[in-house]
Enzyme design. Structure first.
Site, PDB file in Angstrom:
ATOM      1  N   HIS A 270       0.909  -1.181  -0.209  1.00  0.00           N
ATOM      2  CA  HIS A 270       0.022  -0.134   0.056  1.00  0.00           C
ATOM      3  C   HIS A 270       1.018   1.314  -0.059  1.00  0.00           C
ATOM      4  O   HIS A 270       2.017   1.346   0.390  1.00  0.00           O
ATOM      5  CB  HIS A 270      -0.921   0.122   1.256  1.00  0.00           C
ATOM      6  CG  HIS A 270      -0.084  -0.083   2.467  1.00  0.00           C
ATOM      7  ND1 HIS A 270       0.397   1.169   3.102  1.00  0.00           N
ATOM      8  CD2 HIS A 270       0.227  -1.043   3.316  1.00  0.00           C
ATOM      9  CE1 HIS A 270       1.021   1.066   4.067  1.00  0.00           C
ATOM     10  NE2 HIS A 270       0.873  -0.466   4.535  1.00  0.00           N
TER      11      HIS A 270
ATOM     12  N   GLU B 234      -1.969  -7.239   7.938  1.00  0.00           N
ATOM     13  CA  GLU B 234      -0.680  -7.067   8.564  1.00  0.00           C
ATOM     14  C   GLU B 234      -0.789  -7.499   9.704  1.00  0.00           C
ATOM     15  O   GLU B 234      -1.702  -7.958  10.400  1.00  0.00           O
ATOM     16  CB  GLU B 234      -0.462  -5.553   8.589  1.00  0.00           C
ATOM     17  CG  GLU B 234       1.085  -5.065   9.130  1.00  0.00           C
ATOM     18  CD  GLU B 234       2.057  -5.647   8.415  1.00  0.00           C
ATOM     19  OE1 GLU B 234       2.278  -7.008   8.351  1.00  0.00           O
ATOM     20  OE2 GLU B 234       2.859  -5.023   7.812  1.00  0.00           O
TER      21      GLU B 234
END
Length: 427
Positions: free
Chosen positions: A232, A308
């Site tokens: 990202h 994550e």
């Protein structure tokens, strides 16, 4: 149809007494552990704990694939015979648990087998870990478990040639060695026995299914499933190098991050090989993924397994701040993949989650190129597993915001790292 093995066990220290269960879901083809479950359940009997372990194992398998075929292996003769329909269920505590187990999958998808206790050590170890945790006043934690590592060591000792899933470098190497051994004896493998015309058609099909060069350039094994891995874009926490995982504030992209996403989208559109987009559910990944999707005209599918690491109490802190406040915990985390930040996940836990996600996605996107928009740890983990590198290699890879990496997965179990940390589109 995927095939799972569910091994389950339960125990009670007193019967009835402090009790716990353990269960594990195994890929029947590769032998890889896909999911573990364990829980301390308070005072109960052995049989109740065993049934609860069965229910947990079936639910974990259903979560992975509700259409799968499941083979249950337990060392409880009672549970196996009752669930197989050969013995009646009379005890009032077990009737609702048996009914709950029967509802998870259609009966046609589940079979049962009794195994000796020594062949059910993985689930037995999980159950004992759960009871030990209950004795300490807590619950079982996957980050503190050694059951999977112990089971893996036992399997390795018994089966020196690994047979892991796509992306398992050791498994691919083992198959390559076996093929070379076969050839050295003068025996052609099955594929070599096929007529030349069939080989030509197969090569032609492979060429049509994947681009001839780049991320998914095929070997003579057919078109791979190729993951293009996009980290990202920046958030306000990125340039400050703060821990930002699943358990923090879930920040959005910054202005810089949005610009990075636009540039990545333009580069991927120019490349023209992406056929699907899968994203972590966290905001920063969704924003990046939808920016790319708008350029490519594709949908975005969210995948929980791509989130994550949960950094627990360290969320939002810098490395230096953690070093100052919790030096012992930080040193332990740096020294072992099984150590977790207080209240967070270990890298060992994340590795299991990412491996299971990889297996699902390589099956879903076989022969196709898919963009995975995710985070530092999942991307590094996929690269590490593909290379067969040790866990400490996670600390030795650079992965910039909005960088692109790529890994191709072949049907024989081999994986090929095609690209790592490309940021040329940001310059």
């Amino acid at each position: 149809m995927r095939e799972f093995i569910v091994e389950a066990d339960g125990g009670s220290r007193g019967n009835p007494g402090p009790a716990g269960y353990g269960s594990v879901v195994i890929d029947a083809t590769t032998g890889e552990t896909l999911m573990e479950a364990a829980e301390y359940i308070g005072v109960a009997t052995n049989n109740v704990a065993e049934y609860k372990g069965l229910v947990a194992g079936l639910k974990a398998a259903h979560q992975l694939d509700p259409a799968a075929s499941v083979h249950v292996r337990m060392d409880s003769k009672l549970v196996v015979e009752q669930m197989s329909g050969r013995w009646k269920i009379k005890h009032p505590d077990m009737k609702p648990l048996a009914a709950e187990a029967a509802r998870v999958f259609p009966a046609s998808q589940v079979t049962y087998e009794w195994i000796p206790r020594e062949k059910n050590k993985h689930a037995d170890r999980l159950a004992n870990e759960a009871m030990d945790a209950g004795k300490r006043g807590g619950q079982w934690s996957p980050s503190a478990s050694t059951a999977e590592l112990d089971a893996r060591a036992a399997r390795s000792a018994a089966e020196p040639e690994p047979t892991g899933p796509p992306g398992d470098a050791a498994a691919g190497a083992a198959r390559a060695r076996a093929a070379l051994t076969t050839r050295s004896r003068g025996d052609a493998p099955a594929s070599d026995a096929a007529p030349a015309a069939v080989d030509a058609r197969a090569a032609s099909n492979a060429a049509r299914q994947a681009p001839p060069v780049g991320w998914a350039a095929p070997a003579d094994l057919g078109a791979p499933a190729t993951f293009v891995l996009l980290r990202h874009g920046e958030t306000p926490l990125t340039p400050e190098k703060r821990f930002s995982g699943s358990g923090g504030s879930d920040p959005s992209l910054s202005d810089v991050g949005r610009e990075q996403a636009e540039r990545a989208a333009a580069a991927l559109a120019a490349r023209g090989t992406i056929q699907a987009i899968v994203s972590s559910p966290l905001k920063r990944c969704q924003e990046t993924a939808y920016t790319v999707a708008a350029r490519l005209g594709l949908d975005v599918h969210l995948e929980e397994g791509l989130r994550e690491t949960d950094f627990g109490a360290w969320e939002g802190l810098t490395f230096g701040e953690v070093r100052e406040r919790q030096p012992e915990e930080l040193n332990a985390w740096l020294a072992s993949p099984k150590a977790a930040p207080p209240g967070g996940e270990s890298f060992a836990t994340v590795s299991r989650r990412v491996s299971a996600t990889r297996d699902r996605l390589t099956g879903t996107y076989a022969g196709r190129t898919v963009l995975l928009v995710t985070h530092v740890t999942p991307i590094k983990t996929l690269v590490r597993l593909a290379l067969g590198a040790p866990p400490e290699s996670l600390f030795r890879m650079e992965l910039s915001a909005a960088s692109v990496s790529a890994v191709a997965y072949y049907a024989d179990g081999n994986a090929s790292v095609r690209l790592l940390n490309d940021t040329s589109h940001l310059r």
